[in-house]
Design a protein around this motif. Structure first.
Motif, PDB file in Angstrom:
ATOM      1  N   GLY A  32       0.837  -1.214   0.000  1.00  0.00           N
ATOM      2  CA  GLY A  32       0.000   0.000   0.000  1.00  0.00           C
ATOM      3  C   GLY A  32       0.861   1.248   0.000  1.00  0.00           C
ATOM      4  O   GLY A  32       1.808   1.369  -0.782  1.00  0.00           O
ATOM      5  N   LYS A  33       0.586   2.161   0.938  1.00  0.00           N
ATOM      6  CA  LYS A  33       1.353   3.403   1.044  1.00  0.00           C
ATOM      7  C   LYS A  33       2.547   3.158   1.951  1.00  0.00           C
ATOM      8  O   LYS A  33       2.406   2.867   3.137  1.00  0.00           O
ATOM      9  N   ASP A  95       5.024  10.149  -3.599  1.00  0.00           N
ATOM     10  CA  ASP A  95       4.095  11.174  -3.091  1.00  0.00           C
ATOM     11  C   ASP A  95       4.782  11.960  -1.979  1.00  0.00           C
ATOM     12  O   ASP A  95       5.140  11.403  -0.943  1.00  0.00           O
ATOM     13  N   ASP A 135      -0.804  17.317  -3.602  1.00  0.00           N
ATOM     14  CA  ASP A 135       0.471  16.686  -3.274  1.00  0.00           C
ATOM     15  C   ASP A 135       1.405  16.755  -4.481  1.00  0.00           C
ATOM     16  O   ASP A 135       0.965  16.878  -5.632  1.00  0.00           O
ATOM     17  N   SER A 165       6.437   9.130   0.497  1.00  0.00           N
ATOM     18  CA  SER A 165       6.040   7.721   0.425  1.00  0.00           C
ATOM     19  C   SER A 165       6.137   7.231  -1.000  1.00  0.00           C
ATOM     20  O   SER A 165       6.068   8.006  -1.965  1.00  0.00           O
ATOM     21  N   ASN A 167       4.374   4.429  -3.638  1.00  0.00           N
ATOM     22  CA  ASN A 167       3.054   3.798  -3.718  1.00  0.00           C
ATOM     23  C   ASN A 167       2.844   3.150  -5.078  1.00  0.00           C
ATOM     24  O   ASN A 167       3.314   3.655  -6.118  1.00  0.00           O
ATOM     25  N   ASP A 171      -3.141   2.084  -5.099  1.00  0.00           N
ATOM     26  CA  ASP A 171      -3.144   2.309  -3.653  1.00  0.00           C
ATOM     27  C   ASP A 171      -3.092   3.801  -3.329  1.00  0.00           C
ATOM     28  O   ASP A 171      -3.775   4.284  -2.412  1.00  0.00           O
ATOM     29  N   LEU A 172      -2.259   4.549  -4.066  1.00  0.00           N
ATOM     30  CA  LEU A 172      -2.124   5.985  -3.781  1.00  0.00           C
ATOM     31  C   LEU A 172      -3.436   6.710  -4.046  1.00  0.00           C
ATOM     32  O   LEU A 172      -3.895   7.506  -3.213  1.00  0.00           O
ATOM     33  N   SER A 175      -6.009   6.061  -1.407  1.00  0.00           N
ATOM     34  CA  SER A 175      -5.679   6.776  -0.165  1.00  0.00           C
ATOM     35  C   SER A 175      -5.972   8.266  -0.290  1.00  0.00           C
ATOM     36  O   SER A 175      -6.554   8.879   0.610  1.00  0.00           O
TER      37      SER A 175
END
Length: 711
Positions: A32-33, A95, A135, A165, A167, A171-172, A175
């Motif tokens: 994930g992240k 990110d 972001d 992070s 990703n 997943d990003l 989130s």
């Protein structure tokens, strides 16, 4: 021993190898992240250095927290990290989740052994970003089961925090969408608070609500500015303003909060010493705001941080002092700032690695802001209730005093009435003389009032006359330009040049002076003068019809025309707020004293306008209706209004001399007495219908033929 040595040696190599592997950010298919703060190396120089210098530098130091908090620095900070891709695809996303960084530049290795750069940050317009999100999101193209080392340069005038992070794309975005929902809920709550309290401010006109509304708006813009949404949606093409916006709105919000607290808690009276402290903090915030506006961004930010720290503790202390002194609304202020301070502490501990970086700690300030604003709203409502209760108690005391005064007045009236009855017999003997003197006084007052009201139409005449005079000078200028054009055309026509050349010169001159517009403007000015003169003539005609003060003989008169002239005289009293409806019937000419009847109409209209104004004040809705018609041998004029109306007592005394329902200085009480006598002099009748709070109607009946015998 040798065998144990070798074991220890190989174990040490294994540990070092594992540490080296851990220095890479390894992202798998189900990670994930992945925050990589503990897998980055940081280089903080005391001056700006180039990428090549950073690439060769051995001064990179390992960071040991999930979210790097690198403090305040005036120069760029370099980050180095290695990413190992254990996912099924080559595309990953980096990110950097701190939208208020000034510059964020990623150096990515390419196939030739060099590096490609991608620059983002508040210094560049938002539309230049590849991904439409606050972001800073970069593409990382790393083949499966391979690694790449990247360099990241970051720079900011504010606190340098880098939540970084790696990703997988799906997943990003999942989130970020979840975070966007939370931000949307926060923005919605801010808008509701802002509009609700703004509506209350317009309802109660309490200045504390205005400062609170400014505070809510500024805090909302600060918080969503930190999340980057203001740059994304409001001023994405203004990077210069974006660099300053968070500090500007933070200063404005804190200043508004301090002004709100000073009024809400009445600190000049309830906490005099700390009131000076609050004023000092306002000065510091104003200086920080000024430094930011002139471009001293880092100095403005540092001073803002200091001032807001003093601001938070000062408000908690002063609210505690006022609360201890028994002022109940101070509890809401105390709890609200405590909740905001708790949120700030959680947010700060998260930034410094003491608390984990998660959704709660990331949104602790927004949650605390909502709680704080809600508590302040409750405090405002509680304060309004206290003021309302105090007002009711004051009104009750005033009512008791008024009732006592009324009792005293009644007793005095009884005594006065006894004395009046004692004198009545004496006064009756001289009543005839008194009536004669009263009649003369009424006539004198009537003429004075007529002259005074007639003079009031100066305002009506002044507007069209001004319109005429303001058009004269432009018309004179345009006519002179026309005359000059005629002279020029005459000179050209007498010259020896060819006809085509003459025509060309004439056309060029006409174009130069804009001849067609000149002609159009002259027509417009003449039309304006004509309209102003016509309006003036109409008003003068109405005045002449109305006055007729020199006409003592009976004449056949158009009653409708007389009413119209009276409306012209009374137009300045109407003041555009009272609607007049006229329904004129076909009337024969009436034998009458025209000037005296016009005075009757004016008296009734003046009273109607006064009653409507008392009923509606500055609001619209007031209405006067004038109807004329014929019944048998009488002309009937009805003048009705929807004003205050009259009580039964006032209705019985309406035609008595010197009786008036107006305030002292607003009427003599002679108008309706004059009206009554004038109608009787014409052998007519006057009736009054009135209901308190709904309006009054006067009905006049004038015989078509004046009966001299009856007179």
């Amino acid at each position: 021993m040798v065998r144990h040595f070798y074991k220890l040696f190989f174990f040490t190599l294994f540990i070092l190898s594992a540490a080296k592997v851990k220095a890479d950010a390894v992202i798998g298919a189900n990670d994930g992240k992945l925050l990589i703060g503990k897998e980055i190396y940081v280089l903080q120089a005391d001056k700006e250095i180039s990428f090549n210098e950073a690439l060769k530098s051995a001064a990179f130091k390992k960071y040991d927290k999930d979210v790097p908090n690198l403090g305040l620095t005036a120069v760029s900070t370099w980050l180095r990290f290695t990413v190992t891709n254990k996912t099924q695809g080559p595309k990953l996303l980096l990110d950097v989740a701190y939208p208020i960084l000034d510059e964020v530049e990623l150096y990515s290795p390419d196939a030739s052994g060099g590096f490609q750069t991608t620059l983002m940050g508040e210094i560049k317009p938002f539309k230049e970003r590849k991904y439409d999100h606050p972001d800073y999101i970069f593409d990382l193209n790393i083949a499966t089961d391979s690694s790449k080392t990247y360099y990241l340069r970051v720079k900011s005038t504010e606190q340098l925090i880098v939540p970084i992070s790696v990703n997988a794309p799906t997943d990003l975005w999942q989130s970020l969408n979840y975070e966007n929902v939370l931000s949307g809920l926060f923005i919605g709550a801010i808008i509701i608070m802002f509009l609700y309290n703004l509506f209350i401010y317009f309802s109660v006109r309490d200045k504390s609500y205005l400062y609170y509304v400014i505070y809510v708006g500024s805090v909302g813009l600060t918080q969503i500015g930190i999340k980057g949404f203001t740059f994304q949606y409001l001023w994405g093409n203004s990077p210069g303003f974006e660099l300053k916006s968070v500090v500007i709105f933070a200063c404005l919000g804190a200043i508004a909060a301090l002004l709100f607290t000073k009024i809400f808690l009445d600190t000049p009276q309830r906490a005099r010493r700390f009131d000076k402290v609050l004023t000092g903090v306002i000065v510091l915030l104003s200086v920080a705001l000024g430094l930011t506006l002139i471009g001293k961004l880092q100095a403005g930010f540092q001073l803002m941080q200091l001032a807001t720290t003093l601001f938070a503790f000062s408000l908690i202390i002063v609210s505690a002092i006022v609360m201890r002194n028994g002022y109940r609304p101070a509890r809401f202020v105390f709890l609200s700032w405590c909740s905001l301070l708790i949120g700030a502490v959680i947010f700060t501990l998260k930034d410094n690695g003491v608390l984990p970086y998660n959704m709660f700690t990331s949104y602790s300030m927004q949650i605390a802001s909502i709680v704080e604003m809600a508590l302040l709203s409750f405090g405002l409502a509680d304060r309004i209730n206290i003021l309302k209760r105090e007002k009711e108690e004051s009104q009750a005391q005033a009512l008791a005093i008024a009732e006592e005064n009324e009792r005293i007045i009644r007793e005095q009236n009884v005594m006065l009435e006894l004395k009046v009855n004692e004198r009545t017999h004496e006064l009756n003997e001289s009543l005839d003389d008194l009536k004669q003197a009263q009649s003369q006084l009424v006539e004198s007052e009537k003429m004075a009032s007529l002259g005074q009201l007639t003079a009031g139409i100066a305002h009506e005449i002044n507007n069209p006359i001004n319109f005429v005079t303001s058009n004269v000078n432009p018309l004179k200028r345009d006519v002179e330009m026309i005359l000059d054009a005629m002279t020029m055309i005459e000179n050209v026509s007498q010259s020896d040049i060819s006809a085509d050349e003459k025509q060309k010169q004439i056309e060029e001159y006409k174009e130069e002076i804009d001849f067609e517009y000149l002609v159009m403007e002259i027509k417009h000015l003449i039309k304006g003068i004509h309209e102003g003169a016509s309006r003036t003539a109409e008003i003068v005609k109405g005045l002449k019809i109305f006055s007729r003060l020199d006409e003592d003989d009976l004449k056949k008169t158009d009653i409708n025309e007389g009413i119209e002239s009276t409306l012209i005289i009374a137009n300045n009293l109407l003041n555009g707020k009272v609607k007049v409806i006229t329904e004129y019937g076909g009337l024969p000419l009436v034998e009458c004293y025209a000037g005296k009847l016009n005075q009757v109409f004016l008296n009734i209209l003046s009273n109607a306008i006064y009653a409507v104004d008392k009923q509606f004040g500055n609001e619209h809705g007031g209405e006067i209706k004038i109807t004329t018609g014929i019944e048998d041998t009488y002309v009937v004029i009805k003048i009705a209004d929807n004003g205050t109306g009259m009580s039964d007592t006032a209705l019985k005394k309406v035609f008595e001399p010197f009786f008036t329902t107006k305030e002292v200085g607003e009427g003599t009480g002679l108008g309706m007495s004059i009206t009554y006598n004038t109608i009787k002099k014409h052998n007519g009748h006057i009736l009054v219908n009135s209901e308190l709070g709904k309006g009054t109607e006067f009905i006049l009946k004038i015989p078509v033929i004046f009966d001299t015998k009856a007179a």
